[in-house]
Design an enzyme around this catalytic site. Sequence first.
Site, short mmCIF file in Angstrom:
data_model
loop_
_atom_site.label_atom_id
_atom_site.label_comp_id
_atom_site.label_asym_id
_atom_site.label_seq_id
_atom_site.Cartn_x
_atom_site.Cartn_y
_atom_site.Cartn_z
N GLN A 98 0.88 -1.19 0.00
CA GLN A 98 0.00 0.00 0.00
C GLN A 98 0.91 1.23 0.00
OE1 GLN A 98 -3.41 -0.19 -0.16
NE2 GLN A 98 -3.74 2.01 -0.10
N HIS A 131 8.59 -4.07 -2.25
CA HIS A 131 7.68 -4.16 -3.40
C HIS A 131 8.06 -3.18 -4.51
CE1 HIS A 131 4.17 -5.04 -5.65
NE2 HIS A 131 3.65 -3.84 -5.48
N LYS A 191 -0.91 -8.15 -15.81
CA LYS A 191 -1.85 -8.57 -14.76
C LYS A 191 -2.75 -7.40 -14.37
CE LYS A 191 -0.55 -8.88 -10.20
NZ LYS A 191 0.23 -9.43 -9.09
#
Length: 295
Positions: A98, A131, A191
């Site tokens: 996030q 990430h 994706k």
Amino acid sequence: MAKYLVASFPWSSDVGNDIANALGLTHVVLETKQFPDGESYIRYPIDLSTYDGLILIQRAYPEQNTRLIQVMLAIHAARDLGVKRIHVVLPYLPYSRQDRRFRDGEPVSLQIMLSLLSSLGASSIITVDVHKPEAFRIANTQCVNVEPFELYANRLRGVEKLVLLSPDIGSLWRVRKVSEYLGASFSYLEKFRDRVTGEITMKPKELDVAGKEVFIIDDIIATGGTIMEATKILKALGAVRVHAIATHCLLLNMADSKMFEVGVSSITCSNTIPTKYSVININQLLTNAIKGLIT
Ligand code: R5P
């Protein structure tokens, strides 16, 4: 040179031992308990007043909310007890996905976590394969991202008919880095994740994987949905075998069994989160990164 102590939480003591041994430092394991109401307690089993610096190690998964609170308590206590430099090692950094506001009204959770740790007294935060490394731009403390890609390449050396695959554009840079060590060909899929339901879809694509040994490389395997969708496409395109390599394997709700059911041949993970697939040891890479901060 400043006098440093290594302190780890009990489930991270193997990391703490390796780092302390490599750096020739004393290592202690923090005392922890949970009060009957669920609140966290931590204690250093050593007098901190003779140390200028601390390397604090926490595997912050599973139970990430509790474990982050423990880290916060430990940072503040050390500062309060006079330690001047605190390097916090979180091999897996919770909330890192996030890293921006995807939908109106959401918090940028990563920014909040980093600023909490920093305002409590963390001098730096060291993690592995975050990430999105560019997300650290929002941090108001020094953040170090340790990259395990050479270790992945070493495991793949000698594999014939090798193709590396990123399951999305976001991980393509990882796959490119692994391929640079090997000279292997690589590609990616596209994706899409429904931000409300979390459901994953992938755009069918022509890929040169027929008869190939395909290794999907990603930062995280959580539900396994990403790897499973990619595997179905790769198998349909004629890949001989599909393997998954990921730095952080959360493997939620028996994701590993589900991945094997759709045809994944092997799962390889690092030891940021210990699992039975954690054959890549990143402790030496963490040690190297810490060495750069304390000398
Ligand atoms: C997201 O972009 C990450 O890089 C991973 O692909 C994702 O977190 C994997 O999650 P899951 O295993 O639930 O599909």
